[in-house]
Design a protein around this motif. Structure first.
Motif, mmCIF file in Angstrom:
data_model
loop_
_atom_site.group_PDB
_atom_site.id
_atom_site.type_symbol
_atom_site.label_atom_id
_atom_site.label_comp_id
_atom_site.label_asym_id
_atom_site.label_seq_id
_atom_site.Cartn_x
_atom_site.Cartn_y
_atom_site.Cartn_z
ATOM 1 N N GLY A 1 11.282 17.644 -5.300
ATOM 2 C CA GLY A 1 10.891 18.984 -4.885
ATOM 3 C C GLY A 1 12.050 19.701 -4.211
ATOM 4 N N VAL A 2 11.800 20.248 -3.029
ATOM 5 C CA VAL A 2 12.827 20.997 -2.311
ATOM 6 C C VAL A 2 13.548 20.125 -1.288
ATOM 7 N N ARG A 3 13.174 18.879 -1.207
ATOM 8 C CA ARG A 3 13.816 17.990 -0.235
ATOM 9 C C ARG A 3 15.250 17.675 -0.675
ATOM 10 N N THR A 4 16.124 17.478 0.297
ATOM 11 C CA THR A 4 17.527 17.173 0.000
ATOM 12 C C THR A 4 17.957 15.791 0.501
ATOM 13 N N SER A 5 17.103 15.130 1.232
ATOM 14 C CA SER A 5 17.431 13.796 1.736
ATOM 15 C C SER A 5 16.149 13.064 2.082
ATOM 16 N N GLY A 6 16.308 11.761 2.328
ATOM 17 C CA GLY A 6 15.162 10.947 2.718
ATOM 18 C C GLY A 6 14.618 10.127 1.564
ATOM 19 N N PRO A 7 13.607 9.304 1.831
ATOM 20 C CA PRO A 7 12.991 8.480 0.782
ATOM 21 C C PRO A 7 12.460 9.346 -0.349
ATOM 22 N N LEU A 8 12.681 8.916 -1.586
ATOM 23 C CA LEU A 8 12.257 9.717 -2.737
ATOM 24 C C LEU A 8 10.746 9.678 -2.934
ATOM 25 N N ILE A 9 10.180 8.475 -3.060
ATOM 26 C CA ILE A 9 8.761 8.325 -3.389
ATOM 27 C C ILE A 9 7.961 8.197 -2.099
ATOM 28 N N LEU A 10 6.970 9.060 -1.946
ATOM 29 C CA LEU A 10 6.152 9.081 -0.745
ATOM 30 C C LEU A 10 4.692 8.792 -1.087
ATOM 31 N N ARG A 11 3.944 8.417 -0.083
ATOM 32 C CA ARG A 11 2.499 8.281 -0.260
ATOM 33 C C ARG A 11 1.919 9.679 -0.441
ATOM 34 N N PRO A 12 1.223 9.921 -1.534
ATOM 35 C CA PRO A 12 0.773 11.292 -1.833
ATOM 36 C C PRO A 12 -0.082 11.913 -0.733
ATOM 37 N N LEU A 13 -0.894 11.130 -0.056
ATOM 38 C CA LEU A 13 -1.819 11.682 0.936
ATOM 39 C C LEU A 13 -1.163 11.925 2.289
ATOM 40 N N THR A 14 -0.326 10.988 2.733
ATOM 41 C CA THR A 14 0.242 11.073 4.081
ATOM 42 C C THR A 14 1.671 11.593 4.102
ATOM 43 N N GLY A 15 2.384 11.469 2.996
ATOM 44 C CA GLY A 15 3.778 11.875 2.979
ATOM 45 C C GLY A 15 4.713 10.870 3.605
ATOM 46 N N ASN A 16 4.193 9.681 3.912
ATOM 47 C CA ASN A 16 5.034 8.620 4.475
ATOM 48 C C ASN A 16 5.725 7.848 3.353
ATOM 49 N N PRO A 17 6.869 7.216 3.629
ATOM 50 C CA PRO A 17 7.540 6.410 2.595
ATOM 51 C C PRO A 17 6.649 5.259 2.134
ATOM 52 N N ILE A 18 6.766 4.901 0.871
ATOM 53 C CA ILE A 18 5.977 3.792 0.342
ATOM 54 C C ILE A 18 6.646 2.460 0.667
ATOM 55 N N ASP A 19 5.854 1.380 0.597
ATOM 56 C CA ASP A 19 6.394 0.033 0.716
ATOM 57 C C ASP A 19 5.950 -0.770 -0.502
ATOM 58 N N ARG A 20 6.246 -2.054 -0.504
ATOM 59 C CA ARG A 20 5.934 -2.898 -1.668
ATOM 60 C C ARG A 20 4.446 -2.883 -1.993
ATOM 61 N N ARG A 21 3.606 -2.918 -0.975
ATOM 62 C CA ARG A 21 2.162 -2.924 -1.214
ATOM 63 C C ARG A 21 1.706 -1.625 -1.861
ATOM 64 N N ASP A 22 2.299 -0.512 -1.443
ATOM 65 C CA ASP A 22 1.970 0.757 -2.084
ATOM 66 C C ASP A 22 2.372 0.752 -3.548
ATOM 67 N N VAL A 23 3.519 0.153 -3.845
ATOM 68 C CA VAL A 23 3.981 0.078 -5.236
ATOM 69 C C VAL A 23 2.945 -0.643 -6.087
ATOM 70 N N TYR A 24 2.439 -1.776 -5.607
ATOM 71 C CA TYR A 24 1.439 -2.528 -6.368
ATOM 72 C C TYR A 24 0.173 -1.705 -6.576
ATOM 73 N N ARG A 25 -0.272 -1.019 -5.525
ATOM 74 C CA ARG A 25 -1.497 -0.222 -5.640
ATOM 75 C C ARG A 25 -1.308 0.950 -6.610
ATOM 76 N N MET A 26 -0.159 1.587 -6.547
ATOM 77 C CA MET A 26 0.094 2.725 -7.430
ATOM 78 C C MET A 26 0.173 2.285 -8.884
ATOM 79 N N ILE A 27 0.802 1.143 -9.129
ATOM 80 C CA ILE A 27 0.903 0.634 -10.501
ATOM 81 C C ILE A 27 -0.477 0.279 -11.040
ATOM 82 N N ALA A 28 -1.303 -0.343 -10.197
ATOM 83 C CA ALA A 28 -2.662 -0.701 -10.623
ATOM 84 C C ALA A 28 -3.457 0.551 -10.982
#
Length: 290
Positions: A191-218
């Motif tokens: 989007g308009v961001r220029t720095s920081g973690p690329l992939i965020l949790r859609p609801l909270t906007g916090n950076p994802i972790d490994r567990r989020d990756v598994y849930r998103m893939i599922a």
């Protein structure tokens, strides 16, 4: 601090993150077993002691592969204690471990059509799901690597290629090109961001972790109508096997996968061909007229 504790601390200092936590747990299990049986965890240990420790692991219901995994830290602990001169011989080196027989046909990723559908569906959920799917399914990133990607990591252009810089397994730095379709999805996620973690949790906007990756893939797999279990490694597997199917030479596929040993990449090559090139097809055609 005892000699055994010093050796354990020295060995664990080689690792970090999930590997450190896993090996620390495995060594705690070994130390606890030795305490129950009145043994020093390092000095005076014989091969027979190690095999007496291995046997109950299987009795606890662990699969043979899990028993072998449980011994990784114990084997490394004694190997480096021997290298450092803390013990005169390594009692684990000839200890009998279960033989693990792998059915390579069970290792499945996604075929070409499934991968296409997976990538398409991912983009319809959120831009974050889309970016994750492309990093795993096209660039063959691991779950932790994809979660760690920052916007700054793919801002550079080298020799006409937009590139992604990352630190992979074993803290090995890597640079890989980003193709136009992948870049388009990453930019939509940025989007308009220029720095920081690329992939965020859609609801909270916090950076994802490994567990989020598994849930998103599922979630993507469910939306794509793929009935079997799909993990982040399934996407990495799909990237490698589909690259091989597309005619990418084995050496180039090894570079894509960032495998240190070419035999690891060959495992993917064998797995993809075991069913398609199985001799039973030729035999059936040969005797079909009988």
């Amino acid at each position: 601090m005892s000699t055994a504790q010093l050796a354990a601390v020295s060995y664990l200092a080689r690792y970090s993150g999930h590997t450190h936590a896993l090996y620390e747990y495995q060594l705690r299990e070994w130390f606890s077993w030795c305490e129950v049986h009145g043994l020093d965890p390092l000095v005076g240990v014989q091969r027979a002691h190690v095999e007496l420790y291995i046997r109950p692991l299987g009795d606890r219901g662990l699969m043979d592969s899990s028993v072998v995994t449980m011994m990784h830290a114990v084997r490394g602990f004694f190997r480096f204690a021997h290298i450092d001169g803390l013990i005169t011989s390594d009692p684990v080196v000839y200890a009998r471990l279960p033989k693990v027989h792998r059915d390579e046909s069970r290792t499945q990723g996604l075929d070409r059509l499934e991968l296409i559908r997976f990538l398409q569906v991912a983009q319809t959920i959120t831009v974050h799901h889309g970016a994750l799917a492309y990093l795993l399914g096209i660039n063959a990133l691991r779950a932790s690597e994809a979660a760690a990607v920052r916007i700054e990591h793919y801002a550079e252009t080298l020799r006409g290629h937009r590139v992604l810089h990352l630190v992979g397994k074993g803290n090995k730095p890597a640079t890989m090109p980003i193709t136009v379709p992948v870049l388009r999805v990453l930019e939509a996620c940025r989007g308009v961001r220029t720095s920081g973690p690329l992939i965020l949790r859609p609801l909270t906007g916090n950076p994802i972790d490994r567990r989020d990756v598994y849930r998103m893939i599922a979630r993507i797999a469910k939306g794509a109508g793929i009935p079997r279990h799909i993990s982040p490694h399934s996407l990495r597997h799909a990237a490698i096997t589909n690259a091989l199917d597309a005619g990418v030479p084995l050496r180039d596929a090894q570079i894509l996968a960032r495998h240190a040993d070419p035999r690891t990449t060959e495992h993917y090559d064998r797995a993809r061909g075991n069913l398609d090139r199985h001799g039973v097809h030729f035999l059936t055609a040969y005797v079909a007229g009988v």
